[in-house]
Write a protein that holds these residues in place. Structure first.
Motif, mmCIF file in Angstrom:
data_model
loop_
_atom_site.group_PDB
_atom_site.id
_atom_site.type_symbol
_atom_site.label_atom_id
_atom_site.label_comp_id
_atom_site.label_asym_id
_atom_site.label_seq_id
_atom_site.Cartn_x
_atom_site.Cartn_y
_atom_site.Cartn_z
ATOM 1 N N ASP A 107 0.810 -1.221 0.000
ATOM 2 C CA ASP A 107 0.000 0.000 0.000
ATOM 3 C C ASP A 107 0.840 1.267 0.000
ATOM 4 O OD1 ASP A 107 1.012 -0.252 2.538
ATOM 5 O OD2 ASP A 107 -0.915 -0.141 3.582
ATOM 6 N N HIS A 108 2.135 1.134 -0.243
ATOM 7 C CA HIS A 108 2.991 2.311 -0.320
ATOM 8 C C HIS A 108 2.721 3.033 -1.642
ATOM 9 C CE1 HIS A 108 6.587 4.811 -0.587
ATOM 10 N NE2 HIS A 108 6.854 4.521 0.668
ATOM 11 N N PRO A 109 2.681 4.369 -1.645
ATOM 12 C CA PRO A 109 2.437 5.100 -2.891
ATOM 13 C C PRO A 109 3.388 4.723 -4.025
ATOM 14 C CG PRO A 109 2.275 6.587 -1.019
ATOM 15 C CD PRO A 109 2.757 5.274 -0.467
ATOM 16 N N GLY A 110 4.625 4.364 -3.692
ATOM 17 C CA GLY A 110 5.588 3.995 -4.723
ATOM 18 C C GLY A 110 5.230 2.724 -5.464
ATOM 19 N N PHE A 111 4.388 1.890 -4.875
ATOM 20 C CA PHE A 111 3.868 0.694 -5.539
ATOM 21 C C PHE A 111 2.502 0.969 -6.145
ATOM 22 C CE2 PHE A 111 1.362 -3.309 -5.212
ATOM 23 C CZ PHE A 111 2.071 -4.079 -6.120
ATOM 24 N N ASP B 193 -7.875 -4.713 -0.739
ATOM 25 C CA ASP B 193 -7.779 -3.312 -0.320
ATOM 26 C C ASP B 193 -7.095 -2.455 -1.382
ATOM 27 O OD1 ASP B 193 -8.198 -1.302 1.735
ATOM 28 O OD2 ASP B 193 -6.027 -1.316 2.005
ATOM 29 N N VAL B 194 -5.945 -2.923 -1.886
ATOM 30 C CA VAL B 194 -5.221 -2.115 -2.869
ATOM 31 C C VAL B 194 -5.949 -2.128 -4.213
ATOM 32 C CG1 VAL B 194 -3.641 -3.912 -3.726
ATOM 33 C CG2 VAL B 194 -2.898 -1.525 -3.679
ATOM 34 N N SER B 195 -6.626 -3.230 -4.556
ATOM 35 C CA SER B 195 -7.407 -3.262 -5.793
ATOM 36 C C SER B 195 -8.545 -2.250 -5.732
ATOM 37 C CB SER B 195 -7.968 -4.667 -6.026
ATOM 38 O OG SER B 195 -6.937 -5.610 -6.208
ATOM 39 N N ARG B 196 -9.202 -2.185 -4.602
ATOM 40 C CA ARG B 196 -10.297 -1.237 -4.418
ATOM 41 C C ARG B 196 -9.782 0.202 -4.584
ATOM 42 N NH1 ARG B 196 -11.296 -2.703 0.287
ATOM 43 N NH2 ARG B 196 -12.650 -4.431 -0.328
ATOM 44 N N TYR B 197 -8.634 0.482 -4.001
ATOM 45 C CA TYR B 197 -8.077 1.828 -4.082
ATOM 46 C C TYR B 197 -7.701 2.170 -5.525
ATOM 47 C CZ TYR B 197 -5.248 5.928 -3.128
ATOM 48 O OH TYR B 197 -4.755 7.211 -3.129
ATOM 49 N N VAL B 198 -6.999 1.258 -6.204
ATOM 50 C CA VAL B 198 -6.565 1.524 -7.577
ATOM 51 C C VAL B 198 -7.766 1.663 -8.503
ATOM 52 C CG1 VAL B 198 -5.338 0.549 -9.561
ATOM 53 C CG2 VAL B 198 -4.292 0.481 -7.291
ATOM 54 N N ALA B 199 -8.783 0.828 -8.301
ATOM 55 C CA ALA B 199 -9.985 0.924 -9.135
ATOM 56 C C ALA B 199 -10.649 2.293 -8.984
ATOM 57 C CB ALA B 199 -10.963 -0.183 -8.776
ATOM 58 N N ALA B 200 -10.728 2.770 -7.757
ATOM 59 C CA ALA B 200 -11.358 4.067 -7.523
ATOM 60 C C ALA B 200 -10.547 5.200 -8.134
ATOM 61 C CB ALA B 200 -11.529 4.298 -6.021
ATOM 62 N N GLU B 201 -9.216 5.083 -8.109
ATOM 63 C CA GLU B 201 -8.360 6.145 -8.627
ATOM 64 C C GLU B 201 -8.229 6.114 -10.146
ATOM 65 O OE1 GLU B 201 -6.554 8.667 -6.946
ATOM 66 O OE2 GLU B 201 -8.001 8.129 -5.390
ATOM 67 N N SER C 132 -7.031 1.232 3.234
ATOM 68 C CA SER C 132 -7.683 1.348 4.536
ATOM 69 C C SER C 132 -7.080 0.492 5.640
ATOM 70 C CB SER C 132 -9.166 0.963 4.392
ATOM 71 O OG SER C 132 -9.295 -0.385 3.974
ATOM 72 N N LEU C 133 -6.127 -0.371 5.329
ATOM 73 C CA LEU C 133 -5.619 -1.314 6.336
ATOM 74 C C LEU C 133 -4.438 -0.769 7.129
ATOM 75 C CD1 LEU C 133 -5.811 -4.704 4.372
ATOM 76 C CD2 LEU C 133 -7.499 -3.697 5.930
ATOM 77 N N GLY C 134 -3.752 0.238 6.574
ATOM 78 C CA GLY C 134 -2.593 0.785 7.276
ATOM 79 C C GLY C 134 -1.361 -0.064 7.062
ATOM 80 N N PRO C 135 -0.155 0.517 7.263
ATOM 81 C CA PRO C 135 1.078 -0.218 7.005
ATOM 82 C C PRO C 135 1.279 -1.366 7.984
ATOM 83 C CG PRO C 135 1.556 1.864 8.076
ATOM 84 C CD PRO C 135 0.094 1.878 7.746
ATOM 85 N N ARG C 136 1.913 -2.413 7.506
ATOM 86 C CA ARG C 136 2.258 -3.532 8.361
ATOM 87 C C ARG C 136 3.403 -3.128 9.288
ATOM 88 N NH1 ARG C 136 -0.302 -7.372 9.850
ATOM 89 N NH2 ARG C 136 1.029 -9.124 9.348
#
Length: 335
Positions: free
Chosen positions: A147-151, A199-207, A317-321
């Protein structure tokens, strides 16, 4: 502040010629009693590409990009590279690090997610390599970075580009299939892995694809049919979309950081051929590879770990590990 004197790039490894294919697959499947015929069948995927996996060249390119980024930011650290399953083997690299006088290194692995095969197995690989090298340096694995912006940001741009590559008259109705390597349902950490992917799929889809339907699907399963794995499979998903009247699909390999063999065969050959047979317009999104944002992320993760910097960047939405996984996290029971 933690003082590191090297960065270790850790990856999966892959064959670099036809004669390497079966020995490499034997390394990958060691202890799993996979029939020779099955190895030969999987080996044909590699032989379609001359018996060469792209992953080692991609690691060479990533290592060079990291070194250039370090130099541009006055970070004077050597970068080493070791693989799990093929040369340069991790143990040999750790031995070279020791001989070079490295005392404490940070490890960046080419796997962005949590779970046994994505994270814990790499920790075990590092521990095993260190145990085989007397006087080995301490090696701290950098945190999970899905979930890092660089990824995430390169992944979002890649989805935008893939949508733009579809025929204009089909683009608006296109579906996005986010894909990741399947794992057995029994694998430790499977729930966290699937949750991070969603989580990351949901974010990328929305963006990147607002208004486009999307699903999280899987690829590259290798277990017996009797063993449940994460589903649905990308090919089955394409069949289902076609039956529902969908006419265009983007496959976005959100589970991968580079175009290695699972991406090149499962998406660029198998899924692409399925889409062609079904009459689906099909575009495959790129992986981060050596995108400058992804390369900079490596330095940022290293600095974050070394300084204990607060406010670690994390999208979704999960926050960094956590920086350090608990000792019992995603541990596989001995057979």
């Amino acid at each position: 502040m933690t003082s590191y004197d090297a960065l270790l790039l850790v990856s999966f490894g892959g064959p670099e010629g036809p004669g390497d294919v079966i020995p490499f697959l034997e390394n990958v499947t060691r202890g799993r009693n996979i029939p020779r015929e099955r190895l030969a069948a999987v080996g044909e995927h590699y032989h379609l590409f001359g018996g060469v996996s792209p992953i080692n060249d991609q690691c060479r390119a990533l290592k060079a990009a990291i070194e250039a980024d370090f130099a541009a930011h006055d970070l004077d650290l050597p970068v080493y590279w070791g693989n799990r399953n093929w040369s340069p083997y991790l143990t040999d690299t750790v031995r070279r690090m020791r001989d070079d006088g490295v005392r404490r290194a940070a490890a960046f692995v080419t796997s962005a997610y949590s779970g046994y095969s994505c994270c814990r197995q790499y920790l075990d690989d590092i521990d095993r390599a260190r145990a085989e090298v007397p006087g080995a340096p301490r090696i701290d694995k950098l945190r999970v970075y899905y979930d890092h912006p660089g990824f995430v940001e390169p992944a979002a741009d890649a989805v935008r580009d893939a949508l733009a590559a579809l025929p204009a008259d089909l683009r608006d109705g296109a579906h996005v299939a986010f894909t990741a390597h399947s794992v057995p349902m029994s694998q430790p950490g499977r729930e966290r892995y699937a949750a991070e992917l969603a989580d990351v799929s949901r974010y990328v889809a929305a963006e990147a694809a607002p208004g486009h339907p999307w699903d999280l699907v899987y690829q590259s399963r290798s277990g017996p049919p009797s063993q449940p794995w994460l589903e649905p499979d990308i090919v089955d998903h394409l069949e289902k979309l076609h039956a529902a009247g969908v006419r265009a699909v983007v496959a976005a390999p959100i589970g991968f950081v580079s175009d290695h063999m699972e991406v090149k065969y499962d998406l660029d050959v198998e899924a692409a051929q399925t889409a062609e047979r079904l009459g689906l317009a099909y575009a495959r999104a790129a992986t981060p590879g050596t995108d400058p944002r992804f390369v900079a992320m490596v330095r940022e993760l290293l600095t974050e770990r070394a300084t204990g910097a607060p406010g670690r960047p994390a999208l979704g939405s999960l926050g960094p590990r956590p920086d350090v996984c608990p000792s019992d996290c995603c541990v596989r029971e001995a057979p």
